[in-house]
Design an enzyme around this catalytic site. Structure first.
Site, mmCIF file in Angstrom:
data_model
loop_
_atom_site.group_PDB
_atom_site.id
_atom_site.type_symbol
_atom_site.label_atom_id
_atom_site.label_comp_id
_atom_site.label_asym_id
_atom_site.label_seq_id
_atom_site.Cartn_x
_atom_site.Cartn_y
_atom_site.Cartn_z
ATOM 1 N N ASP A 15 -63.243 -35.891 -14.700
ATOM 2 C CA ASP A 15 -63.246 -35.988 -13.229
ATOM 3 C C ASP A 15 -64.620 -35.915 -12.557
ATOM 4 O O ASP A 15 -64.774 -35.228 -11.535
ATOM 5 C CB ASP A 15 -62.336 -34.904 -12.637
ATOM 6 C CG ASP A 15 -60.906 -34.994 -13.146
ATOM 7 O OD1 ASP A 15 -60.615 -35.884 -13.971
ATOM 8 O OD2 ASP A 15 -60.074 -34.167 -12.733
ATOM 9 N N ASP A 57 -58.872 -38.123 -11.496
ATOM 10 C CA ASP A 57 -57.737 -37.959 -10.604
ATOM 11 C C ASP A 57 -57.543 -39.304 -9.923
ATOM 12 O O ASP A 57 -58.519 -39.930 -9.479
ATOM 13 C CB ASP A 57 -58.060 -36.902 -9.531
ATOM 14 C CG ASP A 57 -57.553 -35.519 -9.912
ATOM 15 O OD1 ASP A 57 -57.048 -35.347 -11.029
ATOM 16 O OD2 ASP A 57 -57.660 -34.605 -9.068
ATOM 17 N N HIS A 59 -54.879 -40.251 -7.308
ATOM 18 C CA HIS A 59 -53.702 -39.844 -6.537
ATOM 19 C C HIS A 59 -53.185 -40.941 -5.598
ATOM 20 O O HIS A 59 -53.978 -41.619 -4.950
ATOM 21 C CB HIS A 59 -54.057 -38.636 -5.659
ATOM 22 C CG HIS A 59 -54.406 -37.400 -6.415
ATOM 23 N ND1 HIS A 59 -53.615 -36.876 -7.412
ATOM 24 C CD2 HIS A 59 -55.455 -36.540 -6.287
ATOM 25 C CE1 HIS A 59 -54.171 -35.769 -7.873
ATOM 26 N NE2 HIS A 59 -55.291 -35.548 -7.211
ATOM 27 N N SER A 65 -50.145 -32.454 -4.230
ATOM 28 C CA SER A 65 -51.187 -31.419 -4.281
ATOM 29 C C SER A 65 -51.977 -31.326 -2.969
ATOM 30 O O SER A 65 -52.765 -30.412 -2.779
ATOM 31 C CB SER A 65 -52.160 -31.700 -5.434
ATOM 32 O OG SER A 65 -52.955 -32.831 -5.133
ATOM 33 N N HIS A 76 -57.779 -35.785 -1.764
ATOM 34 C CA HIS A 76 -58.954 -36.132 -2.575
ATOM 35 C C HIS A 76 -58.576 -37.173 -3.625
ATOM 36 O O HIS A 76 -57.432 -37.269 -4.033
ATOM 37 C CB HIS A 76 -59.531 -34.879 -3.261
ATOM 38 C CG HIS A 76 -58.568 -34.251 -4.233
ATOM 39 N ND1 HIS A 76 -57.550 -33.422 -3.831
ATOM 40 C CD2 HIS A 76 -58.450 -34.361 -5.580
ATOM 41 C CE1 HIS A 76 -56.852 -33.034 -4.889
ATOM 42 N NE2 HIS A 76 -57.364 -33.600 -5.962
ATOM 43 N N LYS A 101 -55.011 -39.631 -14.123
ATOM 44 C CA LYS A 101 -53.970 -38.590 -14.105
ATOM 45 C C LYS A 101 -53.506 -38.298 -12.687
ATOM 46 O O LYS A 101 -54.180 -38.659 -11.723
ATOM 47 C CB LYS A 101 -54.469 -37.313 -14.793
ATOM 48 C CG LYS A 101 -55.726 -36.720 -14.206
ATOM 49 C CD LYS A 101 -56.280 -35.632 -15.137
ATOM 50 C CE LYS A 101 -57.558 -35.031 -14.630
ATOM 51 N NZ LYS A 101 -57.440 -34.282 -13.399
ATOM 52 N N GLU A 108 -47.874 -33.128 -10.451
ATOM 53 C CA GLU A 108 -49.260 -32.658 -10.541
ATOM 54 C C GLU A 108 -49.725 -32.775 -11.983
ATOM 55 O O GLU A 108 -48.918 -32.696 -12.910
ATOM 56 C CB GLU A 108 -49.353 -31.199 -10.056
ATOM 57 C CG GLU A 108 -50.747 -30.645 -9.936
ATOM 58 C CD GLU A 108 -51.747 -31.560 -9.231
ATOM 59 O OE1 GLU A 108 -52.081 -32.633 -9.773
ATOM 60 O OE2 GLU A 108 -52.211 -31.197 -8.156
ATOM 61 N N ALA A 136 -63.487 -29.465 -12.748
ATOM 62 C CA ALA A 136 -64.239 -28.222 -12.614
ATOM 63 C C ALA A 136 -63.888 -27.333 -13.807
ATOM 64 O O ALA A 136 -62.767 -27.372 -14.308
ATOM 65 C CB ALA A 136 -63.860 -27.525 -11.305
ATOM 66 N N CYS A 140 -59.636 -28.419 -14.025
ATOM 67 C CA CYS A 140 -59.245 -29.526 -14.916
ATOM 68 C C CYS A 140 -59.920 -29.488 -16.286
ATOM 69 O O CYS A 140 -59.325 -29.916 -17.275
ATOM 70 C CB CYS A 140 -59.486 -30.855 -14.216
ATOM 71 S SG CYS A 140 -58.392 -31.049 -12.784
#
Length: 193
Positions: A15, A57, A59, A65, A76, A101, A108, A136, A140
């Site tokens: 990420d 990520d 989304h 989330s 985000h 993901k 989630e 982070a 993740c």
């Protein structure tokens, strides 16, 4: 302990996206500082014949989330927005695998292995060891490392190539990972070879 990278090794960069770096919607403090280290690792793994994976990520715009949908985070890494792009200075070689993901509105996913088919891909490639870094450390990166151990990979987290949200939660996460057998290393233990 020095580590030589071989064909049975994979580097998973978690990420390293615009929204998780300073100026993004959900910035990790100093998140962009890992980019030059990640680039050196990518070049080294590529030279040694290791597998390189980037997770992101990805989304939908009303993801569970997000705060507006009752989740813990500001919106985000929404698909096809600038915030979801990888950091512009990140080196992504053509041979790299990109896994997305948390792509479903009502599901989630913090780990690069969650719903991405990554374990099957690595298994088919004969991968035995995984080296994980990115953002982070306490979210993740940790989830990816814990899943990697459960899936039977010899698992390493590269501490100086990762950043976390708070000092306390990073320390707690490192302890949690060590307790289940994840090895915490520095990039120089790989790059010096």
């Amino acid at each position: 302990m020095m580590l030589s990278i071989k064909k049975k090794d994979a580097l998973i960069i978690v990420d390293l996206q615009v929204d998780f770096c300073p100026g993004g919607n959900l910035p990790v403090p100093e998140g962009d500082e890992v980019v030059p280290i990640a680039n050196k690792l990518v070049e080294h793994f590529e030279k040694q014949g290791g597998q390189i994976v980037f997770s992101r990520d990805w989304h939908p715009d009303k993801h569970m989330s997000f705060k507006e949908c009752g989740g813990p985070w500001p919106a985000h890494c929404v698909q096809n927005t600038r915030g979801a792009e990888f950091h512009p200075d990140l080196f992504i070689p053509p041979s790299a695998i990109v896994v997305s993901k948390a792509t479903e509105t009502l599901k989630e996913a913090y780990s690069a292995f969650d719903g991405t088919g990554l374990s099957e891909t690595l298994h088919e490639a004969g991968i035995e060891r995984v080296f994980i870094c990115g953002l982070a450390t306490d979210v993740c990166v940790k989830s990816t490392a814990l899943d990697a151990i459960k899936l039977g990979y010899d698992t390493y987290v590269i501490q100086d190539a990762s950043r976390g949200i708070t000092k306390e939660s990073v320390e707690q996460s490192l302890k949690e990972m060590k307790n289940v057998g994840v090895k915490i290393i520095e990039s120089r233990q790989i790059l010096s070879n």
